[in-house]
Write a protein that holds these residues in place. Sequence first.
Motif, PDB file in Angstrom:
ATOM      1  N   ARG A 155     -12.769  -9.473   7.152  1.00 52.81           N
ATOM      2  CA  ARG A 155     -12.425  -8.187   6.535  1.00 52.81           C
ATOM      3  C   ARG A 155     -13.606  -7.530   5.834  1.00 52.81           C
ATOM      4  O   ARG A 155     -13.445  -6.501   5.199  1.00 52.81           O
ATOM      5  CB  ARG A 155     -11.294  -8.389   5.545  1.00 52.81           C
ATOM      6  CG  ARG A 155     -10.041  -8.932   6.256  1.00 52.81           C
ATOM      7  CD  ARG A 155      -8.831  -8.486   5.624  1.00 52.81           C
ATOM      8  NE  ARG A 155      -9.127  -7.189   5.025  1.00 52.81           N
ATOM      9  CZ  ARG A 155      -8.270  -6.317   4.603  1.00 52.81           C
ATOM     10  NH1 ARG A 155      -7.060  -6.547   4.682  1.00 52.81           N
ATOM     11  NH2 ARG A 155      -8.622  -5.176   4.073  1.00 52.81           N
ATOM     12  N   ALA A 156     -14.791  -8.120   5.934  1.00 50.52           N
ATOM     13  CA  ALA A 156     -15.997  -7.602   5.282  1.00 50.52           C
ATOM     14  C   ALA A 156     -15.804  -7.462   3.770  1.00 50.52           C
ATOM     15  O   ALA A 156     -16.214  -6.483   3.161  1.00 50.52           O
ATOM     16  CB  ALA A 156     -16.427  -6.277   5.911  1.00 50.52           C
ATOM     17  N   ILE A 157     -15.171  -8.471   3.179  1.00 48.58           N
ATOM     18  CA  ILE A 157     -15.018  -8.539   1.731  1.00 48.58           C
ATOM     19  C   ILE A 157     -16.114  -9.459   1.208  1.00 48.58           C
ATOM     20  O   ILE A 157     -16.222 -10.607   1.639  1.00 48.58           O
ATOM     21  CB  ILE A 157     -13.635  -9.102   1.330  1.00 48.58           C
ATOM     22  CG1 ILE A 157     -12.519  -8.197   1.850  1.00 48.58           C
ATOM     23  CG2 ILE A 157     -13.537  -9.266  -0.182  1.00 48.58           C
ATOM     24  CD1 ILE A 157     -11.116  -8.781   1.686  1.00 48.58           C
ATOM     25  N   GLY A 158     -16.934  -8.949   0.308  1.00 48.47           N
ATOM     26  CA  GLY A 158     -17.989  -9.769  -0.267  1.00 48.47           C
ATOM     27  C   GLY A 158     -17.416 -10.804  -1.216  1.00 48.47           C
ATOM     28  O   GLY A 158     -16.337 -10.618  -1.776  1.00 48.47           O
ATOM     29  N   VAL A 159     -18.138 -11.886  -1.391  1.00 48.22           N
ATOM     30  CA  VAL A 159     -17.740 -12.918  -2.337  1.00 48.22           C
ATOM     31  C   VAL A 159     -18.814 -12.974  -3.415  1.00 48.22           C
ATOM     32  O   VAL A 159     -19.941 -13.404  -3.165  1.00 48.22           O
ATOM     33  CB  VAL A 159     -17.568 -14.288  -1.649  1.00 48.22           C
ATOM     34  CG1 VAL A 159     -17.178 -15.343  -2.667  1.00 48.22           C
ATOM     35  CG2 VAL A 159     -16.527 -14.198  -0.541  1.00 48.22           C
ATOM     36  N   ASP A 160     -18.445 -12.492  -4.608  1.00 47.49           N
ATOM     37  CA  ASP A 160     -19.402 -12.446  -5.712  1.00 47.49           C
ATOM     38  C   ASP A 160     -19.734 -13.829  -6.250  1.00 47.49           C
ATOM     39  O   ASP A 160     -20.869 -14.096  -6.608  1.00 47.49           O
ATOM     40  CB  ASP A 160     -18.861 -11.576  -6.856  1.00 47.49           C
ATOM     41  CG  ASP A 160     -18.860 -10.100  -6.502  1.00 47.49           C
ATOM     42  OD1 ASP A 160     -19.649  -9.676  -5.633  1.00 47.49           O
ATOM     43  OD2 ASP A 160     -18.060  -9.353  -7.102  1.00 47.49           O
ATOM     44  N   ALA A 161     -18.726 -14.690  -6.328  1.00 43.00           N
ATOM     45  CA  ALA A 161     -18.959 -16.019  -6.885  1.00 43.00           C
ATOM     46  C   ALA A 161     -17.855 -16.973  -6.456  1.00 43.00           C
ATOM     47  O   ALA A 161     -16.734 -16.555  -6.155  1.00 43.00           O
ATOM     48  CB  ALA A 161     -18.998 -15.952  -8.410  1.00 43.00           C
ATOM     49  N   ILE A 162     -18.217 -18.245  -6.435  1.00 45.16           N
ATOM     50  CA  ILE A 162     -17.258 -19.327  -6.229  1.00 45.16           C
ATOM     51  C   ILE A 162     -17.450 -20.276  -7.404  1.00 45.16           C
ATOM     52  O   ILE A 162     -18.528 -20.854  -7.575  1.00 45.16           O
ATOM     53  CB  ILE A 162     -17.505 -20.077  -4.905  1.00 45.16           C
ATOM     54  CG1 ILE A 162     -17.352 -19.134  -3.714  1.00 45.16           C
ATOM     55  CG2 ILE A 162     -16.552 -21.262  -4.785  1.00 45.16           C
ATOM     56  CD1 ILE A 162     -17.786 -19.726  -2.385  1.00 45.16           C
ATOM     57  N   ASP A 163     -16.425 -20.385  -8.228  1.00 41.14           N
ATOM     58  CA  ASP A 163     -16.480 -21.279  -9.391  1.00 41.14           C
ATOM     59  C   ASP A 163     -15.649 -22.517  -9.095  1.00 41.14           C
ATOM     60  O   ASP A 163     -14.469 -22.406  -8.762  1.00 41.14           O
ATOM     61  CB  ASP A 163     -15.930 -20.567 -10.632  1.00 41.14           C
ATOM     62  CG  ASP A 163     -16.760 -19.356 -11.013  1.00 41.14           C
ATOM     63  OD1 ASP A 163     -17.999 -19.439 -10.895  1.00 41.14           O
ATOM     64  OD2 ASP A 163     -16.177 -18.333 -11.419  1.00 41.14           O
ATOM     65  N   LEU A 164     -16.281 -23.668  -9.228  1.00 37.80           N
ATOM     66  CA  LEU A 164     -15.599 -24.935  -8.968  1.00 37.80           C
ATOM     67  C   LEU A 164     -15.590 -25.792 -10.230  1.00 37.80           C
ATOM     68  O   LEU A 164     -16.519 -25.726 -11.040  1.00 37.80           O
ATOM     69  CB  LEU A 164     -16.308 -25.722  -7.863  1.00 37.80           C
ATOM     70  CG  LEU A 164     -16.433 -25.070  -6.487  1.00 37.80           C
ATOM     71  CD1 LEU A 164     -17.201 -25.993  -5.547  1.00 37.80           C
ATOM     72  CD2 LEU A 164     -15.082 -24.727  -5.920  1.00 37.80           C
ATOM     73  N   SER A 165     -14.565 -26.619 -10.367  1.00 36.27           N
ATOM     74  CA  SER A 165     -14.537 -27.618 -11.427  1.00 36.27           C
ATOM     75  C   SER A 165     -15.626 -28.650 -11.144  1.00 36.27           C
ATOM     76  O   SER A 165     -16.154 -28.729 -10.032  1.00 36.27           O
ATOM     77  CB  SER A 165     -13.161 -28.289 -11.470  1.00 36.27           C
ATOM     78  OG  SER A 165     -12.934 -28.996 -10.254  1.00 36.27           O
TER      79      SER A 165
END
Length: 112
Positions: free
Chosen positions: A77-87
């Motif tokens: 869908r051409a949605i950017g991913v600003d960040a992935i926060d993981l535990s």
Amino acid sequence: MTVLYSHTDVSIHVETTALRVIGDVNVALAADLAASGVKWLKSTELDAVTFDFSGVDKASSVAISVLFEWLRICQQRAIGVDAIDLSEPLKRLASLAELDDLIENPSTALAV
């Protein structure tokens, strides 16, 4: 904050531009979790999102699988991913799987 999915062990919340997962992600719930996020991603008008798995206390390849499904939809869908926060437990698992670059720089890694 909107609750997108809720079960005894786990929930997904929408917080502005973020999907936040809280609880114990297990195999029995994986398909429902992934589908809830996919449905939201397909309906959103946002051009960028954040995935927050910092509330997942156990290292689980199932949680990583749900993340991958959401990333796939973002790419489609051409949605950017600003960040992935993981535990911390998920960070260790992601590092063992050599996913550090993807987690730390999702936009760059997904652009390739």
